[in-house]
Design a protein around this motif. Structure first.
Motif, PDB file in Angstrom:
ATOM      1  N   ASP A  10      70.337  60.724  52.609  1.00  0.00           N
ATOM      2  CA  ASP A  10      71.365  61.559  52.005  1.00  0.00           C
ATOM      3  C   ASP A  10      70.775  62.805  51.360  1.00  0.00           C
ATOM      4  O   ASP A  10      71.382  63.879  51.391  1.00  0.00           O
ATOM      5  CB  ASP A  10      72.163  60.769  50.973  1.00  0.00           C
ATOM      6  CG  ASP A  10      73.283  59.968  51.608  1.00  0.00           C
ATOM      7  OD1 ASP A  10      73.718  60.342  52.709  1.00  0.00           O
ATOM      8  OD2 ASP A  10      73.711  58.977  51.005  1.00  0.00           O
ATOM      9  N   GLN A  11      69.601  62.676  50.759  1.00  0.00           N
ATOM     10  CA  GLN A  11      68.944  63.847  50.182  1.00  0.00           C
ATOM     11  C   GLN A  11      68.562  64.845  51.272  1.00  0.00           C
ATOM     12  O   GLN A  11      68.696  66.060  51.098  1.00  0.00           O
ATOM     13  CB  GLN A  11      67.711  63.418  49.392  1.00  0.00           C
ATOM     14  CG  GLN A  11      68.041  62.700  48.110  1.00  0.00           C
ATOM     15  CD  GLN A  11      66.818  62.121  47.419  1.00  0.00           C
ATOM     16  OE1 GLN A  11      65.743  62.059  48.001  1.00  0.00           O
ATOM     17  NE2 GLN A  11      66.998  61.699  46.180  1.00  0.00           N
ATOM     18  N   LYS A  12      68.113  64.328  52.405  1.00  0.00           N
ATOM     19  CA  LYS A  12      67.772  65.192  53.537  1.00  0.00           C
ATOM     20  C   LYS A  12      69.013  65.911  54.055  1.00  0.00           C
ATOM     21  O   LYS A  12      68.970  67.106  54.365  1.00  0.00           O
ATOM     22  CB  LYS A  12      67.143  64.348  54.645  1.00  0.00           C
ATOM     23  CG  LYS A  12      66.746  65.112  55.864  1.00  0.00           C
ATOM     24  CD  LYS A  12      66.179  64.178  56.913  1.00  0.00           C
ATOM     25  CE  LYS A  12      65.980  64.889  58.232  1.00  0.00           C
ATOM     26  NZ  LYS A  12      65.587  63.965  59.295  1.00  0.00           N
ATOM     27  N   ARG A  13      70.138  65.190  54.132  1.00  0.00           N
ATOM     28  CA  ARG A  13      71.392  65.803  54.572  1.00  0.00           C
ATOM     29  C   ARG A  13      71.811  66.921  53.622  1.00  0.00           C
ATOM     30  O   ARG A  13      72.307  67.957  54.052  1.00  0.00           O
ATOM     31  CB  ARG A  13      72.496  64.763  54.648  1.00  0.00           C
ATOM     32  CG  ARG A  13      72.432  63.910  55.864  1.00  0.00           C
ATOM     33  CD  ARG A  13      73.623  62.984  55.943  1.00  0.00           C
ATOM     34  NE  ARG A  13      73.514  62.157  57.130  1.00  0.00           N
ATOM     35  CZ  ARG A  13      73.851  60.892  57.190  1.00  0.00           C
ATOM     36  NH1 ARG A  13      74.346  60.290  56.130  1.00  0.00           N
ATOM     37  NH2 ARG A  13      73.730  60.215  58.304  1.00  0.00           N
ATOM     38  N   ALA A  14      71.636  66.697  52.330  1.00  0.00           N
ATOM     39  CA  ALA A  14      72.007  67.712  51.344  1.00  0.00           C
ATOM     40  C   ALA A  14      71.156  68.968  51.516  1.00  0.00           C
ATOM     41  O   ALA A  14      71.667  70.093  51.422  1.00  0.00           O
ATOM     42  CB  ALA A  14      71.862  67.159  49.934  1.00  0.00           C
TER      43      ALA A  14
END
Length: 101
Positions: A10-14
Motif C-alpha cells: 500500500d505504501q508503494k501504491r501511494a
C-alpha cells in the motif's frame, strides 16, 4: 497486525499514485474538456489507460496507523475500530466519550 508485505504494498501504491498524480490530472482535464476535439480526447484516454494501474489513487487502501488493519478504519482519526476504542478508553482522543444513556 496486518502483514508487513501488505502494508509495504500500500505504501508503494501511494508513492506511485503521487508520482503520476500530475500526469493523470492533465489527461483527465483533456478528457473532461468540452471544447477538445475527439482525436485529442481519444489520445488522452489511451494515454491514461497506459499509465500503471497503481497510479490510480482509488487503489490505495486506508489502513490503521497503529495496527495496519485495512477494514473499519475511521477517516477522522486514522485508526481502526479496535485501536480507536483502546485510545478512547485511555483518554487519548479529546472530545470522544463512551456513550451512556
Amino acid at each position: 497486525m496486518a502483514k508487513k508485505s501488505m502494508i509495504a504494498r500500500d505504501q508503494k501504491r501511494a508513492q506511485i499514485a503521487q508520482r503520476y498524480a500530475e500526469r493523470r490530472a492533465q489527461l483527465k482535464a483533456v478528457i473532461n474538456d468540452r471544447s477538445a476535439d475527439p482525436e485529442q480526447v481519444e489520445a488522452a484516454v489511451v494515454a491514461l489507460q497506459k499509465l500503471p494501474r497503481d497510479a490510480s489513487p482509488s487503489r490505495i487502501q486506508r489502513r490503521c496507523r497503529v495496527s495496519g488493519r485495512p477494514h473499519a478504519v475511521y477517516r477522522k482519526f486514522g485508526l481502526g475500530r479496535n485501536k480507536l476504542r483502546e485510545a478512547v478508553m485511555r483518554g487519548d482522543v479529546p472530545g470522544v466519550v463512551k456513550a451512556s444513556w
